[in-house]
Design a protein around this motif. Structure first.
Motif, PDB file in Angstrom:
ATOM      1  N   LEU A   1       4.286   7.115   2.863  1.00 52.17           N
ATOM      2  CA  LEU A   1       4.184   5.917   3.690  1.00 52.17           C
ATOM      3  C   LEU A   1       3.874   4.710   2.829  1.00 52.17           C
ATOM      4  CD1 LEU A   1       2.216   8.368   5.207  1.00 52.17           C
ATOM      5  CD2 LEU A   1       2.862   6.888   7.115  1.00 52.17           C
ATOM      6  N   THR A   2       4.425   3.562   3.209  1.00 52.38           N
ATOM      7  CA  THR A   2       4.086   2.298   2.570  1.00 52.38           C
ATOM      8  C   THR A   2       3.587   1.324   3.636  1.00 52.38           C
ATOM      9  OG1 THR A   2       6.337   1.394   2.787  1.00 52.38           O
ATOM     10  CG2 THR A   2       5.803   2.582   0.745  1.00 52.38           C
TER      11      THR A   2
ATOM     12  N   GLN B   1      -4.082  -0.807  -3.079  1.00 49.04           N
ATOM     13  CA  GLN B   1      -3.573  -1.743  -2.078  1.00 49.04           C
ATOM     14  C   GLN B   1      -3.616  -1.158  -0.678  1.00 49.04           C
ATOM     15  OE1 GLN B   1      -2.470  -1.231  -5.045  1.00 49.04           O
ATOM     16  NE2 GLN B   1      -1.247  -2.889  -5.891  1.00 49.04           N
ATOM     17  N   TYR B   2      -3.449   0.160  -0.576  1.00 49.10           N
ATOM     18  CA  TYR B   2      -3.508   0.793   0.747  1.00 49.10           C
ATOM     19  C   TYR B   2      -4.868   0.544   1.383  1.00 49.10           C
ATOM     20  CZ  TYR B   2      -4.087   4.415   4.260  1.00 49.10           C
ATOM     21  OH  TYR B   2      -4.366   5.085   5.434  1.00 49.10           O
ATOM     22  N   SER B   3      -5.925   0.807   0.653  1.00 52.10           N
ATOM     23  CA  SER B   3      -7.274   0.599   1.187  1.00 52.10           C
ATOM     24  C   SER B   3      -7.527  -0.867   1.493  1.00 52.10           C
ATOM     25  CB  SER B   3      -8.319   1.110   0.180  1.00 52.10           C
ATOM     26  OG  SER B   3      -8.229   2.509   0.045  1.00 52.10           O
TER      27      SER B   3
ATOM     28  N   GLY C   1       0.833  -1.185   0.000  1.00 52.33           N
ATOM     29  CA  GLY C   1       0.000   0.000   0.000  1.00 52.33           C
ATOM     30  C   GLY C   1       0.870   1.237   0.000  1.00 52.33           C
ATOM     31  N   PHE C   2       0.372   2.294  -0.628  1.00 54.44           N
ATOM     32  CA  PHE C   2       1.135   3.546  -0.739  1.00 54.44           C
ATOM     33  C   PHE C   2       0.213   4.711  -0.409  1.00 54.44           C
ATOM     34  CE2 PHE C   2       2.233   7.373  -3.071  1.00 54.44           C
ATOM     35  CZ  PHE C   2       3.584   7.516  -2.845  1.00 54.44           C
ATOM     36  N   ARG C   3       0.748   5.669   0.343  1.00 55.81           N
ATOM     37  CA  ARG C   3      -0.024   6.865   0.664  1.00 55.81           C
ATOM     38  C   ARG C   3       0.919   8.040   0.834  1.00 55.81           C
ATOM     39  NH1 ARG C   3      -3.385   8.251   6.107  1.00 55.81           N
ATOM     40  NH2 ARG C   3      -1.443   7.492   6.990  1.00 55.81           N
ATOM     41  N   TYR C   4       0.497   9.196   0.309  1.00 56.56           N
ATOM     42  CA  TYR C   4       1.248  10.437   0.499  1.00 56.56           C
ATOM     43  C   TYR C   4       0.323  11.466   1.134  1.00 56.56           C
ATOM     44  CZ  TYR C   4       3.104  15.063  -0.693  1.00 56.56           C
ATOM     45  OH  TYR C   4       3.517  16.362  -0.630  1.00 56.56           O
TER      46      TYR C   4
ATOM     47  N   ASN D   1       9.842   2.976  10.880  1.00 55.10           N
ATOM     48  CA  ASN D   1       9.581   1.591  10.478  1.00 55.10           C
ATOM     49  C   ASN D   1       9.061   0.850  11.707  1.00 55.10           C
ATOM     50  OD1 ASN D   1       9.478  -0.937   9.367  1.00 55.10           O
ATOM     51  ND2 ASN D   1      11.680  -1.238   9.260  1.00 55.10           N
ATOM     52  N   TYR D   2       7.803   0.378  11.638  1.00 57.08           N
ATOM     53  CA  TYR D   2       7.239  -0.335  12.781  1.00 57.08           C
ATOM     54  C   TYR D   2       6.164  -1.306  12.303  1.00 57.08           C
ATOM     55  CZ  TYR D   2       3.605   3.290  12.372  1.00 57.08           C
ATOM     56  OH  TYR D   2       2.632   4.139  11.912  1.00 57.08           O
TER      57      TYR D   2
END
Length: 284
Positions: free
Chosen positions: A144-145, A64-66, A48-51, A119-120
């Protein structure tokens, strides 16, 4: 200006406007093509990818994020607040027990997202484990991924469980135990083994070799020259990789150990060390 000059000027202006319009159209088409290519890339990422921008508004995300976060339709949207997404997750129980507002504040402001990469792992209420990685963007904002690592985490947990069981098993035996790899480097040993030869934690750390440990036995006088222990130890050191040996080893403090050595299927060596002092004294 003559009538002919006026007509020529108007025609020239129309031509320039047509060129500007055409150039704008080409630029818009090129931009649309680039955006379409970017969307193809984003929607085919395994993660997933979000900016989000500096105001924590969602500027870009992929399908994929959703899917990975399990959002229903309408929760994630361009220009929407990241807080709204996190409130949905908090109310669902993904952030654990507690007041949803406090949980969301901790998620959004408890990490130095704007200044350092993060990273967590986050385990959801359904048992899914998501690895979150983020990086600050120059001028503000965060990329964020999100990767579903549930199976990997389960495998790691199972491996840790098996390792703990092995550790418990070898610690429960009254014999000294040591396991070496095909290069004769120590993989694991129990505390009984360390006590028998007076090894410190540093002695057996970092992949110490059998040769190093056997040499320590001689140098420190754990096995003495006069009782033959040192000679036996030198012989064991020379032929360590053979396995299949059983030797009675006298120690300088009067104890006797019986050492069993066996090869493993991958070329390693397992050794068992039994205290046979009472039996030796009975034989005298």
């Amino acid at each position: 200006m003559t009538k002919a000059e006026l007509v020529e000027t108007l025609l020239s202006r129309d031509h320039m406007e047509e060129e500007v319009t055409s150039a704008r159209k080409h630029a818009e088409e090129a931009l649309a093509e680039k955006e379409a290519q970017l969307r193809i890339v984003l929607d085919n990422l395994p993660s997933g990818f979000r900016y989000v921008d500096k105001d924590r508004r969602v500027m870009l995300f992929n399908q994929q994020y959703s899917q990975i976060r399990g959002f229903p339709d309408g929760i994630v949207k361009i220009g929407g607040l990241a807080r709204d997404e996190n409130m949905f997750l908090a109310n669902r129980g993904d952030f654990g027990p507690g007041d949803p507002e406090d949980l969301v504040d901790n998620i959004m402001y408890g990490y130095a997202y704007e200044t350092e990469p993060q990273n967590y792992l986050r385990t959801t209420v359904t048992g899914q484990t998501v690895e979150v990685r983020s990086a600050p963007v120059d001028g503000g904002g965060i990329v964020l991924t999100y990767t579903d690592v549930t199976e990997r985490k389960r495998a790691e947990d199972e491996l840790a469980k098996q390792k703990a069981l092995l550790t418990d098993a070898i610690e429960c035996t009254s014999d000294g135990f040591s396991l070496y790899d095909a290069n004769h480097r120590l993989i694991v040993c129990n505390n009984t083994f360390k006590k028998m030869y007076r090894y410190s934690d540093d002695d057996v750390a970092g992949g110490a070799t059998a040769e190093q440990l056997l040499t320590l036995n001689i140098q420190r006088g754990v096995v003495a020259e006069e009782d033959g222990g040192a000679a036996i130890t030198r012989q064991r050191r020379e032929h360590f990789g053979r396995g299949g040996e059983i030797v009675d080893l006298p120690l300088s403090d009067g104890r006797w150990l019986q050492v069993h050595s066996r090869r493993t299927s991958d070329g390693g060596i397992v050794t068992l060390h039994s205290d046979i002092t009472d039996r030796k004294r009975a034989e005298e």
